[in-house]
Design an enzyme around this catalytic site. Sequence first.
Site, PDB file in Angstrom:
ATOM      1  N   ARG A  46      -0.813   9.950-105.579  1.00 18.58           N
ATOM      2  CA  ARG A  46      -0.728  10.410-104.197  1.00 18.58           C
ATOM      3  C   ARG A  46      -1.772  11.468-103.874  1.00 18.58           C
ATOM      4  NH1 ARG A  46       5.847  10.305-103.408  1.00 18.58           N
ATOM      5  NH2 ARG A  46       5.975   8.105-102.910  1.00 18.58           N
ATOM      6  N   ARG A  98      -0.882  12.753 -97.998  1.00 21.67           N
ATOM      7  CA  ARG A  98      -0.162  13.681 -97.131  1.00 21.67           C
ATOM      8  C   ARG A  98      -0.393  15.156 -97.386  1.00 21.67           C
ATOM      9  NH1 ARG A  98       5.646  11.824 -99.678  1.00 21.67           N
ATOM     10  NH2 ARG A  98       5.211  12.477-101.813  1.00 21.67           N
ATOM     11  N   ARG A 112      -4.988   9.921 -89.862  1.00 23.11           N
ATOM     12  CA  ARG A 112      -3.892   8.981 -89.628  1.00 23.11           C
ATOM     13  C   ARG A 112      -3.057   9.315 -88.402  1.00 23.11           C
ATOM     14  NH1 ARG A 112       0.851   7.830 -93.012  1.00 23.11           N
ATOM     15  NH2 ARG A 112       1.416   6.905 -91.039  1.00 23.11           N
ATOM     16  N   ASP A 172       0.304   0.954 -99.946  1.00 23.29           N
ATOM     17  CA  ASP A 172       1.722   1.165-100.220  1.00 23.29           C
ATOM     18  C   ASP A 172       2.229  -0.023-101.021  1.00 23.29           C
ATOM     19  OD1 ASP A 172       4.804   0.871 -99.451  1.00 23.29           O
ATOM     20  OD2 ASP A 172       4.219   2.954 -99.169  1.00 23.29           O
ATOM     21  N   TYR A 188      14.000  -2.508-103.485  1.00 25.78           N
ATOM     22  CA  TYR A 188      13.860  -2.367-102.034  1.00 25.78           C
ATOM     23  C   TYR A 188      14.371  -3.617-101.308  1.00 25.78           C
ATOM     24  CZ  TYR A 188      11.008   1.882-102.284  1.00 25.78           C
ATOM     25  OH  TYR A 188      10.575   3.171-102.463  1.00 25.78           O
TER      26      TYR A 188
END
Length: 355
Positions: A38, A42, A51, A87, A162
């Site tokens: 990561r 973010r 973004r 992702d 998921y």
Amino acid sequence: MSANQSPAGQQPTATYDSAFLKACRREPVPHTPVWFMRQAGRSLPEYLKAREGIPMLESCMRPELVAEITLQPVRRHGVDAAIYFSDIVVPLKAIGIDLDIKPGVGPVIANPIRTRADLAQLRDLTPEDVTYVTEAFGLLTRELGATPLIGFAGAPFTLASYLVEGGPSRNHEHTKALMYGDPQLWADLLDRLAGITAAFLKVQIDAGASAVQLFDSWVGALSPADYRRSVLPASRKVFEAVSGYGVPRIHFGVGTGELLGLLGEAGADVVGVDWRVPLDEAASRVGPGKALQGNLDPAVLFAGREAVETKTREILDAAAGLDGHVFNLGHGVLPTTDPDALTRLVEYVHTQTAG
């Protein structure tokens, strides 16, 4: 071809002699290579600006935006490898699964897979489904030059979780109910996901990935016996499908201290270790013939420079006897991490291990 052999009959790529790929092949390195899970995302203000107003899944399908986000931490931190910005649910979206990534929640699946009829949702993935991936890799490899680019995908168990749960889950009750209650359906589900995952990784390698990482984020919820019986065959299928490319294959999961040997057994060349197990202990669990990746607790980065350096030194000391070590965090960069702390960490590892 083994990832520990040079490409037979081929000219070495620009990235072949990089510190990162040398460490993955367990060869001597000029310094311990560093990258962060990561790292592209973010924690960086430039990422948030790039973004702004763009939903996550859409941002993964814009090649120029993906390239910019992937390059940001390389420019800022001086890391030894880039990781492709995407992702793990992108290949599922690409084959038509009705899903969305909801802020603050994660991937949400409209029609969970819980019966044999539901398997029909999972068709094969083709390169034409993800042309934006190929285009983004082309942009990136030209820009990165000798800096390796890591491709990645979600492992069959985590993708299945998921799909079966309908979204993130703390206890994985629906997933385990299917795994225990209908073993054949479970095996067929994971086998199909292994095919999709392998196809997605092949697209990335064909487009220029120097290494690939398989993320099994939730597999730490299983016992070793359940992993061996119900997950290992599918993960092995993924790794075997890309074994002929000669690129290093990394395997990582969270809370997998009891599974480290099995993660290597699945076919990885490099086993990622979270922060719960010291690297020297992890090496004994994994066994010979594998490099290790890890494993600073991401929360340590909030403790100040002296504490970060102390904990980093402990990790480097634990890794001193290893054939191959790639420095990383024990999980992804936390959203509120000070980017400067990451830049300093890269410099510290490089300085401490140079020579």
